[in-house]
Design a protein around this motif. Structure first.
Motif, PDB file in Angstrom:
ATOM      1  N   ASP A  98     -23.957   4.011  -0.238  1.00 27.54           N
ATOM      2  CA  ASP A  98     -25.218   4.533   0.300  1.00 27.54           C
ATOM      3  C   ASP A  98     -25.557   3.847   1.617  1.00 27.54           C
ATOM      4  O   ASP A  98     -25.855   4.502   2.620  1.00 27.54           O
ATOM      5  CB  ASP A  98     -26.376   4.287  -0.682  1.00 27.54           C
ATOM      6  CG  ASP A  98     -26.224   5.032  -1.989  1.00 27.54           C
ATOM      7  OD1 ASP A  98     -25.613   6.124  -1.981  1.00 27.54           O
ATOM      8  OD2 ASP A  98     -26.721   4.521  -3.017  1.00 27.54           O
ATOM      9  N   PHE A  99     -25.515   2.525   1.602  1.00 27.12           N
ATOM     10  CA  PHE A  99     -25.935   1.742   2.762  1.00 27.12           C
ATOM     11  C   PHE A  99     -25.055   2.009   3.985  1.00 27.12           C
ATOM     12  O   PHE A  99     -25.534   2.050   5.117  1.00 27.12           O
ATOM     13  CB  PHE A  99     -25.907   0.247   2.413  1.00 27.12           C
ATOM     14  CG  PHE A  99     -26.470  -0.636   3.487  1.00 27.12           C
ATOM     15  CD1 PHE A  99     -27.826  -0.915   3.528  1.00 27.12           C
ATOM     16  CD2 PHE A  99     -25.644  -1.193   4.456  1.00 27.12           C
ATOM     17  CE1 PHE A  99     -28.357  -1.727   4.526  1.00 27.12           C
ATOM     18  CE2 PHE A  99     -26.161  -2.001   5.459  1.00 27.12           C
ATOM     19  CZ  PHE A  99     -27.525  -2.274   5.484  1.00 27.12           C
ATOM     20  N   SER A 100     -23.766   2.193   3.754  1.00 25.66           N
ATOM     21  CA  SER A 100     -22.806   2.295   4.863  1.00 25.66           C
ATOM     22  C   SER A 100     -22.514   3.733   5.281  1.00 25.66           C
ATOM     23  O   SER A 100     -21.638   3.959   6.127  1.00 25.66           O
ATOM     24  CB  SER A 100     -21.495   1.613   4.479  1.00 25.66           C
ATOM     25  OG  SER A 100     -20.887   2.273   3.379  1.00 25.66           O
ATOM     26  N   ILE A 131     -24.590  10.723  20.427  1.00 23.96           N
ATOM     27  CA  ILE A 131     -25.992  10.891  20.060  1.00 23.96           C
ATOM     28  C   ILE A 131     -26.402   9.768  19.113  1.00 23.96           C
ATOM     29  O   ILE A 131     -25.972   9.714  17.961  1.00 23.96           O
ATOM     30  CB  ILE A 131     -26.244  12.265  19.420  1.00 23.96           C
ATOM     31  CG1 ILE A 131     -25.838  13.384  20.391  1.00 23.96           C
ATOM     32  CG2 ILE A 131     -27.713  12.404  19.028  1.00 23.96           C
ATOM     33  CD1 ILE A 131     -26.609  13.396  21.710  1.00 23.96           C
ATOM     34  N   SER A 132     -27.215   8.877  19.621  1.00 22.58           N
ATOM     35  CA  SER A 132     -27.725   7.754  18.850  1.00 22.58           C
ATOM     36  C   SER A 132     -29.113   8.129  18.325  1.00 22.58           C
ATOM     37  O   SER A 132     -29.356   9.264  17.951  1.00 22.58           O
ATOM     38  CB  SER A 132     -27.753   6.494  19.731  1.00 22.58           C
ATOM     39  OG  SER A 132     -28.254   5.384  19.035  1.00 22.58           O
ATOM     40  N   GLY A 140     -35.980   1.343  12.507  1.00 20.44           N
ATOM     41  CA  GLY A 140     -36.125   2.376  11.491  1.00 20.44           C
ATOM     42  C   GLY A 140     -36.870   1.867  10.266  1.00 20.44           C
ATOM     43  O   GLY A 140     -37.223   0.691  10.162  1.00 20.44           O
ATOM     44  N   PRO A 141     -37.111   2.748   9.299  1.00 14.80           N
ATOM     45  CA  PRO A 141     -37.802   2.331   8.076  1.00 14.80           C
ATOM     46  C   PRO A 141     -36.906   1.449   7.211  1.00 14.80           C
ATOM     47  O   PRO A 141     -35.678   1.551   7.273  1.00 14.80           O
ATOM     48  CB  PRO A 141     -38.116   3.664   7.381  1.00 14.80           C
ATOM     49  CG  PRO A 141     -37.092   4.614   7.900  1.00 14.80           C
ATOM     50  CD  PRO A 141     -36.817   4.196   9.306  1.00 14.80           C
ATOM     51  N   PRO A 142     -37.487   0.599   6.380  1.00 17.44           N
ATOM     52  CA  PRO A 142     -36.680  -0.338   5.591  1.00 17.44           C
ATOM     53  C   PRO A 142     -35.856   0.324   4.494  1.00 17.44           C
ATOM     54  O   PRO A 142     -34.983  -0.328   3.921  1.00 17.44           O
ATOM     55  CB  PRO A 142     -37.734  -1.283   4.986  1.00 17.44           C
ATOM     56  CG  PRO A 142     -38.996  -0.494   4.981  1.00 17.44           C
ATOM     57  CD  PRO A 142     -38.935   0.375   6.195  1.00 17.44           C
ATOM     58  N   ASN A 143     -36.099   1.583   4.219  1.00 16.35           N
ATOM     59  CA  ASN A 143     -35.341   2.261   3.165  1.00 16.35           C
ATOM     60  C   ASN A 143     -34.240   3.151   3.717  1.00 16.35           C
ATOM     61  O   ASN A 143     -33.735   4.026   3.021  1.00 16.35           O
ATOM     62  CB  ASN A 143     -36.284   3.089   2.277  1.00 16.35           C
ATOM     63  CG  ASN A 143     -36.966   4.214   3.047  1.00 16.35           C
ATOM     64  OD1 ASN A 143     -36.958   4.224   4.271  1.00 16.35           O
ATOM     65  ND2 ASN A 143     -37.554   5.150   2.329  1.00 16.35           N
ATOM     66  N   SER A 144     -33.877   2.936   4.986  1.00 16.33           N
ATOM     67  CA  SER A 144     -32.890   3.817   5.621  1.00 16.33           C
ATOM     68  C   SER A 144     -31.488   3.218   5.662  1.00 16.33           C
ATOM     69  O   SER A 144     -30.628   3.681   6.421  1.00 16.33           O
ATOM     70  CB  SER A 144     -33.343   4.184   7.036  1.00 16.33           C
ATOM     71  OG  SER A 144     -33.475   3.029   7.844  1.00 16.33           O
ATOM     72  N   GLY A 149     -28.638   0.205  12.367  1.00 16.38           N
ATOM     73  CA  GLY A 149     -27.527  -0.601  12.872  1.00 16.38           C
ATOM     74  C   GLY A 149     -26.375   0.261  13.345  1.00 16.38           C
ATOM     75  O   GLY A 149     -25.739  -0.031  14.373  1.00 16.38           O
ATOM     76  N   ALA A 150     -26.104   1.337  12.616  1.00 13.74           N
ATOM     77  CA  ALA A 150     -25.041   2.253  13.022  1.00 13.74           C
ATOM     78  C   ALA A 150     -25.372   2.903  14.351  1.00 13.74           C
ATOM     79  O   ALA A 150     -24.505   3.066  15.224  1.00 13.74           O
ATOM     80  CB  ALA A 150     -24.829   3.316  11.942  1.00 13.74           C
TER      81      ALA A 150
END
Length: 223
Positions: A98-100, A131-132, A140-144, A149-150
């Motif tokens: 999920d995170f990556s 496109i960043s 961004g929000p803490p749940n993203s 970072g990507a």
């Protein structure tokens, strides 16, 4: 007459969201446009609604993707807008997959196409646009998950690729655009922060001219 008249524009991730807006804008300026995406149905719908757009179903995270795309249309402008939906869960509730997700999709696709460009697959004068997102600046929000970072890594990648292209004398231009307001359908909420790239009226996209993260400013269309 549009400044992209007669230019070949390839948009990877061109079937929805920001990518689709770029497809439509480039088509409106008279470009030859190829939209690339994984979803054949979405591409079919796009080609039905915009008959002048070429389409190619391909997974941009596969090592063979650049070869397939460049064989279909050699771009003057290559836009990498492919990306995964960011997770929407607390860190403790995410798996590493999920995170990556945005590293394995957004960053990997950008890496593969930048690498191909630096290996000599694009002609001198070609432009590569990643496109960043404004989340690269705001966090961004803490749940993203790893989304912000990507998106920042895409900006670093554009800058590193520009330096390498200059060193090799390839005559290529790399940049990353960071829209501060992501459109519906892209899976992201609006990001805060200052608007580095004011959007043109009615497009929902960041203004391409002078928005940058490479070593110098770059215009999407030729000067």
């Amino acid at each position: 007459m549009g400044s992209l008249q007669g230019q070949n524009v390839v948009v990877v991730g061109g079937s929805r969201g920001v990518g689709r807006s770029i497809v439509e804008a480039a088509l409106g300026e008279g470009a030859n446009v190829l939209a690339v995406a994984r979803g054949a149905e979405a591409l079919k719908e796009l080609s039905w609604e915009k008959p002048g757009v070429g389409t190619l179903a391909a997974d941009a995270t596969q090592d063979t993707a650049p070869d397939r795309v460049f064989a279909a249309l050699q771009p003057d402008v290559l836009v990498i807008s492919a990306g995964a939906f960011a997770p929407s869960a607390s860190i403790q509730d995410q798996s590493w997959d999920d995170f990556s997700a945005n590293w394995e999709t957004d960053v990997k696709a950008s890496f593969l196409f930048c690498r191909a460009a630096l290996q000599g697959r694009l002609k001198p004068g070609s432009r590569v646009v990643l496109i960043s997102s404004g989340a690269a600046f705001s966090g961004g929000p803490p749940n993203s998950g790893g989304y912000s970072g990507a998106k920042q890594m895409q900006m670093f990648l554009a800058a590193h690729s520009q330096k390498e292209a200059d060193r090799l004398g390839l005559g290529l231009r790399f940049m990353a655009l960071a829209p501060m307001r992501i459109m519906a359908g892209t899976g992201q909420r609006p990001a805060g922060g200052r608007d580095l790239c004011p959007a043109p009226s009615g497009t929902g996209m960041a203004r391409p001219n002078r928005c940058m993260s490479s070593s110098r400013p770059m215009a999407l269309s030729p000067r």
